[in-house]
Design a protein around this motif. Structure first.
Motif, short mmCIF file in Angstrom:
data_model
loop_
_atom_site.label_atom_id
_atom_site.label_comp_id
_atom_site.label_asym_id
_atom_site.label_seq_id
_atom_site.Cartn_x
_atom_site.Cartn_y
_atom_site.Cartn_z
N LYS A 246 0.78 -1.19 -0.10
CA LYS A 246 -0.18 0.01 0.03
C LYS A 246 0.78 1.21 0.16
CE LYS A 246 -4.24 1.26 1.55
NZ LYS A 246 -5.26 1.22 2.39
N LEU A 247 0.26 2.28 -0.69
CA LEU A 247 0.90 3.63 -0.80
C LEU A 247 0.82 4.36 0.66
CD1 LEU A 247 2.67 5.77 -2.10
CD2 LEU A 247 0.52 6.62 -3.04
N THR A 248 1.99 4.15 1.61
CA THR A 248 1.77 4.72 2.86
C THR A 248 3.16 5.62 3.33
OG1 THR A 248 2.64 2.88 4.18
CG2 THR A 248 0.42 3.09 3.85
N PHE A 249 3.06 6.45 3.89
CA PHE A 249 4.35 7.07 4.41
C PHE A 249 5.42 6.16 4.86
CE2 PHE A 249 7.23 10.11 6.49
CZ PHE A 249 7.31 11.49 5.47
N ALA A 250 5.09 5.15 5.75
CA ALA A 250 6.27 4.32 6.29
C ALA A 250 6.45 3.48 5.26
CB ALA A 250 5.33 3.64 7.28
N ASN A 251 5.73 3.02 4.26
CA ASN A 251 6.07 2.16 3.12
C ASN A 251 7.01 2.85 2.10
OD1 ASN A 251 4.99 -0.08 3.84
ND2 ASN A 251 3.47 -0.27 2.75
N LEU A 252 6.85 4.13 1.90
CA LEU A 252 7.54 5.05 1.00
C LEU A 252 8.70 5.47 1.54
CD1 LEU A 252 6.88 5.91 -1.77
CD2 LEU A 252 5.89 7.98 -1.08
N TYR A 253 8.86 5.91 2.84
CA TYR A 253 10.00 6.62 3.43
C TYR A 253 10.66 5.87 4.55
CZ TYR A 253 8.14 10.35 0.94
OH TYR A 253 7.51 11.53 -0.17
N GLY A 254 10.05 4.98 5.13
CA GLY A 254 10.47 4.06 6.34
C GLY A 254 10.14 4.55 7.53
N ILE A 255 10.21 3.88 8.63
CA ILE A 255 9.98 3.92 10.07
C ILE A 255 10.40 5.23 10.66
CG2 ILE A 255 9.68 2.90 12.12
CD1 ILE A 255 7.80 1.57 10.11
N GLU A 256 11.72 5.33 10.62
CA GLU A 256 12.31 6.51 11.18
C GLU A 256 11.80 8.01 10.90
OE1 GLU A 256 13.68 6.66 14.23
OE2 GLU A 256 13.20 4.55 14.09
N ALA A 257 11.80 8.09 9.36
CA ALA A 257 11.45 9.11 8.69
C ALA A 257 9.80 9.30 9.19
CB ALA A 257 11.49 9.24 7.30
N THR A 258 9.00 8.28 9.33
CA THR A 258 7.63 8.52 9.64
C THR A 258 7.63 9.24 11.04
OG1 THR A 258 7.11 6.45 8.38
CG2 THR A 258 5.41 7.31 9.87
N ARG A 259 8.40 8.58 12.07
CA ARG A 259 8.27 9.07 13.61
C ARG A 259 8.73 10.49 13.47
NH1 ARG A 259 10.95 3.78 15.41
NH2 ARG A 259 8.96 2.57 16.00
N ALA A 260 9.88 11.10 12.62
CA ALA A 260 10.34 12.19 12.79
C ALA A 260 9.18 13.18 12.12
CB ALA A 260 11.68 12.63 11.88
N ARG A 261 8.55 12.93 10.93
CA ARG A 261 7.62 13.82 10.52
C ARG A 261 6.27 13.60 11.48
NH1 ARG A 261 6.13 17.20 7.66
NH2 ARG A 261 4.50 17.25 5.88
N ILE A 262 5.95 12.72 12.36
CA ILE A 262 4.80 12.60 13.06
C ILE A 262 5.21 13.94 14.12
CG2 ILE A 262 3.54 11.68 15.09
CD1 ILE A 262 4.08 9.09 13.26
N LYS A 263 6.46 14.14 14.57
CA LYS A 263 6.89 14.92 15.72
C LYS A 263 6.80 16.35 14.91
CE LYS A 263 10.20 16.31 19.11
NZ LYS A 263 9.52 17.78 19.13
N GLN A 264 7.21 16.41 13.85
CA GLN A 264 7.28 17.84 13.35
C GLN A 264 6.08 18.43 13.20
OE1 GLN A 264 8.33 17.73 9.11
NE2 GLN A 264 8.93 19.93 9.08
N LEU A 286 -4.26 16.91 23.78
CA LEU A 286 -4.86 16.04 22.83
C LEU A 286 -4.06 15.48 21.72
CD1 LEU A 286 -7.32 14.05 22.41
CD2 LEU A 286 -8.43 15.96 21.72
N ILE A 287 -3.80 16.70 20.93
CA ILE A 287 -3.14 16.46 19.85
C ILE A 287 -1.57 15.83 19.92
CG2 ILE A 287 -1.80 17.82 17.86
CD1 ILE A 287 -4.45 19.03 17.56
N THR A 288 -1.08 16.24 21.00
CA THR A 288 0.11 15.73 21.22
C THR A 288 0.03 14.06 21.61
OG1 THR A 288 0.86 17.76 22.18
CG2 THR A 288 2.20 16.10 23.09
N GLN A 289 -1.28 13.81 22.53
CA GLN A 289 -1.49 12.58 22.83
C GLN A 289 -1.62 11.76 21.63
OE1 GLN A 289 -3.20 10.99 25.99
NE2 GLN A 289 -1.95 12.10 27.53
N MET A 290 -2.48 12.16 20.68
CA MET A 290 -2.81 11.63 19.56
C MET A 290 -1.47 10.90 18.97
SD MET A 290 -6.02 13.84 18.16
CE MET A 290 -5.60 13.61 16.12
N ALA A 291 -0.40 11.88 18.76
CA ALA A 291 0.80 11.45 18.12
C ALA A 291 1.44 10.12 18.93
CB ALA A 291 1.74 12.38 18.19
#
Ligand code: GRG
Length: 295
Positions: A246-264, A286-291
């Protein structure tokens, strides 16, 4: 924000959302009974109620006594319809939703399709009924929810997500899917609430952006949960994104990049909320918890 105070406010808002959902939508004994049973089955299935909570909290951030219950319920109706339709065999073909058989498994495909259909006009009826003393507000709320749920955002994002044969411009396509399929409904939850609370045009734009950013982060967390979570904790099948390529951020850029993007994205969303003349402490928490959610 103090953790206990946050939890208390969150629980109170979930309760308010659940109560509004029960009282403002038709009972399971309404004719035709099987259709209404299916609608109730999905509405009452015990989701996290994040969208109605965001909507109620956004309104209260601007005016403590603002009543956004009709808008919060309308948004949950659209969300529930989208989940019912997404689970159908012609879409994601999922037998499990929120730890229970999905609507078409508990009933049948035609009933599930119709239950989803019926939730769409119900959402707009709730907006026209709930704010009938304020015609301009009704016009804004209806227009904004229609846009978010329509062919360029929620439905459009789903359409592009299903269009797996086109492998061109993957990153632009992914951005479109994220903004439409997930972020639009989270963002509109904040903007409808803000409008009901009496926010200024500038503040509504800050809330819109915050919702888009938090909404995309929410989907990236969903990708991580699909990769690492369990069916028991999530109440739905996991591992499908990788299996289906599936086309997902994690599949396209990897897990570490996904974590960094979530924080940003989460930091940016909090920045947008903080830029408003409103009490956004709860929403920021709430938005911080959602992450960092686990389900
Ligand atoms: C227009 C048919 C149609 C579908 C829209 C909602 C949707 C697209 C697809 C469902 C699958 C999916 C991963 C959507 C992204 C948004 C998302 C993560 C939905 C689940 O939201 P939660 O976790 O659900 O808030 P609960 O069960 O807690 O309400």
């Amino acid at each position: 924000m103090d953790a206990a105070l946050f939890q208390k406010q969150f629980d109170d808002l979930v309760q308010e959302a659940e109560k509004a959902l029960r009282s403002l939508t038709p009972s399971a004994t309404t004719t035709p009974v099987r259709l209404h049973e299916a609608m109730r089955y999905s509405l009452d299935a015990g989701g996290k109620r994040l969208r109605p909570v965001l909507c109620l909290a956004a309104a209260k951030a601007f005016r403590a006594d603002a009543d956004a219950r009709h808008a919060a319920t309308a948004i949950e109706c659209i969300h529930s319809y989208s989940l019912i339709h997404d689970d159908l065999p012609c879409m994601d073909n999922s037998d499990l939703r929120r730890g229970r058989p999905s609507c078409h498994k508990a009933f049948d495909e035609a009933t599930a399709l119709l239950a989803g259909d019926a939730l769409i006009p119900l959402a707009f009826k709730l907006l026209t009924q709930g704010y009938s003393d304020h015609p301009t507000l009704v016009q804004e709320l209806v227009g904004e929810l229609a846009e978010a749920a329509g062919s360029t955002l929620l439905v459009g994002g789903q359409a592009e997500d299903m269009n797996t044969s086109d492998k061109k411009n993957q990153s632009e396509k992914l951005e479109f899917i994220l903004r439409g399929k997930t972020a639009a409904m989270l963002s509109v939850s904040l903007t409808l609430g803000a409008r009901i609370g009496g926010a200024s045009a500038k503040e509504i734009e800050h809330f819109r952006l915050a919702g888009q950013q938090a909404g995309i982060a929410f989907q990236l967390v969903d990708d991580l949960l699909d990769a690492h979570g369990t069916t028991a904790s999530l109440g739905k099948p996991v591992g499908a994104d990788k299996d289906n390529d599936k086309l997902t951020f994690a599949n396209l850029y990897g897990i570490e990049a996904t974590r960094a993007r979530i924080k940003q994205l989460t930091d940016e969303a909090v920045g947008n909320l903080r830029a408003c003349e409103a009490n956004t402490d709860f929403l920021c928490a709430l938005i911080t918890q959602m992450a960092s959610r686990k389900s």
